[in-house]
Scaffold this active site. Structure first.
Site, PDB file in Angstrom:
ATOM      1  N   ILE A 130      -8.475  69.521 -16.050  1.00 47.19           N
ATOM      2  CA  ILE A 130      -8.311  70.459 -14.942  1.00 47.19           C
ATOM      3  C   ILE A 130      -6.954  69.528 -14.094  1.00 47.19           C
ATOM      4  O   ILE A 130      -7.324  68.731 -13.530  1.00 47.19           O
ATOM      5  CB  ILE A 130      -9.214  70.513 -14.194  1.00 47.19           C
ATOM      6  CG1 ILE A 130     -10.485  71.184 -14.683  1.00 47.19           C
ATOM      7  CG2 ILE A 130      -9.200  71.337 -12.757  1.00 47.19           C
ATOM      8  CD1 ILE A 130     -11.736  71.358 -14.238  1.00 47.19           C
ATOM      9  N   PRO A 131      -5.806  70.206 -14.393  1.00 49.34           N
ATOM     10  CA  PRO A 131      -4.515  69.464 -14.102  1.00 49.34           C
ATOM     11  C   PRO A 131      -4.268  69.028 -12.434  1.00 49.34           C
ATOM     12  O   PRO A 131      -3.279  69.508 -11.979  1.00 49.34           O
ATOM     13  CB  PRO A 131      -3.400  69.974 -14.812  1.00 49.34           C
ATOM     14  CG  PRO A 131      -3.876  71.224 -14.958  1.00 49.34           C
ATOM     15  CD  PRO A 131      -5.394  71.204 -14.958  1.00 49.34           C
ATOM     16  N   CYS A 132      -5.208  68.237 -11.629  1.00 49.29           N
ATOM     17  CA  CYS A 132      -4.889  68.205 -10.297  1.00 49.29           C
ATOM     18  C   CYS A 132      -3.733  67.317 -10.127  1.00 49.29           C
ATOM     19  O   CYS A 132      -2.795  67.405  -9.145  1.00 49.29           O
ATOM     20  CB  CYS A 132      -5.900  67.852  -9.640  1.00 49.29           C
ATOM     21  SG  CYS A 132      -6.534  66.241 -10.378  1.00 49.29           S
ATOM     22  N   HIS A 133      -3.255  66.672 -11.069  1.00 48.89           N
ATOM     23  CA  HIS A 133      -2.139  65.686 -11.011  1.00 48.89           C
ATOM     24  C   HIS A 133      -0.739  66.554 -10.855  1.00 48.89           C
ATOM     25  O   HIS A 133       0.386  65.915 -10.483  1.00 48.89           O
ATOM     26  CB  HIS A 133      -1.840  65.024 -12.163  1.00 48.89           C
ATOM     27  CG  HIS A 133      -1.614  65.378 -13.507  1.00 48.89           C
ATOM     28  ND1 HIS A 133      -2.955  65.965 -14.284  1.00 48.89           N
ATOM     29  CD2 HIS A 133      -0.834  65.762 -14.238  1.00 48.89           C
ATOM     30  CE1 HIS A 133      -2.362  66.405 -15.337  1.00 48.89           C
ATOM     31  NE2 HIS A 133      -1.373  66.553 -15.269  1.00 48.89           N
ATOM     32  N   ARG A 134      -0.728  67.620 -11.239  1.00 51.46           N
ATOM     33  CA  ARG A 134       0.304  68.675 -11.238  1.00 51.46           C
ATOM     34  C   ARG A 134       0.723  69.212  -9.715  1.00 51.46           C
ATOM     35  O   ARG A 134       1.760  70.225  -9.617  1.00 51.46           O
ATOM     36  CB  ARG A 134       0.132  69.912 -12.235  1.00 51.46           C
ATOM     37  CG  ARG A 134       0.188  69.314 -13.610  1.00 51.46           C
ATOM     38  CD  ARG A 134      -0.009  70.398 -14.764  1.00 51.46           C
ATOM     39  NE  ARG A 134      -0.175  69.981 -16.081  1.00 51.46           N
ATOM     40  CZ  ARG A 134      -0.959  70.319 -16.993  1.00 51.46           C
ATOM     41  NH1 ARG A 134      -1.322  71.789 -16.631  1.00 51.46           N
ATOM     42  NH2 ARG A 134      -0.822  69.890 -18.141  1.00 51.46           N
TER      43      ARG A 134
END
Length: 168
Positions: A130-134
């Site tokens: 779940i790409p919260c780094h994006r």
């Protein structure tokens, strides 16, 4: 029911993966100084993943090897209904792309919820998948990442999304 655990050595640290037959509930990266890391490293053997986590280990390995851009896993993160909606929206951000907290709030239908959205991003228990780094600041800055800004920068560079990132 107790969650199963698997560990995976990655370029950004040892990933701890937790879940069961209902899906992956947590992916985090352990601090090098944690007691858990010391225990893992002292076991000179390769820890095999429980069957229910093997596909996640495989897909994360492919991601770090640069051969996977989309995850296809059964996820089961625990959170409030609002957090779940934020995490669902995070999964719509394409590989190699970024968005802002402001844009994420707009997509969720409430621009005034920007702080709540940022807080839900920070509580995302399934890093990378779940790409919260994006999600970055409106000014393009790298802000807020539970795993540390250096990991966020590494992940974004790995995905080829943002080339000229600055910490300042």
């Amino acid at each position: 029911m107790e969650y199963k655990t698997a560990y995976l050595t990655t370029p950004i640290g040892i990933a701890k993966i937790e879940g069961d037959e209902n899906g992956i509930c947590s992916v985090s990266v352990l601090d090098d100084t944690s007691t858990e890391v010391e225990q893992i490293q002292s076991k000179k053997t390769n820890l095999s993943a429980p069957e229910c986590l093997q596909e996640c280990v495989s897909q994360l390995t492919e991601y770090f090897n640069g051969t996977r851009k989309i995850f296809n896993l059964k996820l089961n993160p625990q959170g409030t209904t609002f957090q779940q909606s934020v995490w669902d929206e995070l999964q719509q951000i394409p590989f190699g792309k970024t968005t802002t907290y402001s844009d994420q709030s707009k997509k969720l239908g409430n621009l005034k919820a920007i702080r709540a959205v940022a807080s839900a991003n920070g509580k995302n228990p399934v890093w990378i998948i779940i790409p919260c780094h994006r999600v970055i600041g409106s000014d393009g800055s790298l802000t807020g990442y539970a795993g540390g800004i250096w990991r966020k920068k590494w992940l974004l560079e790995h995905e080829g999304g943002v080339r000229q990132l600055s910490l300042f």
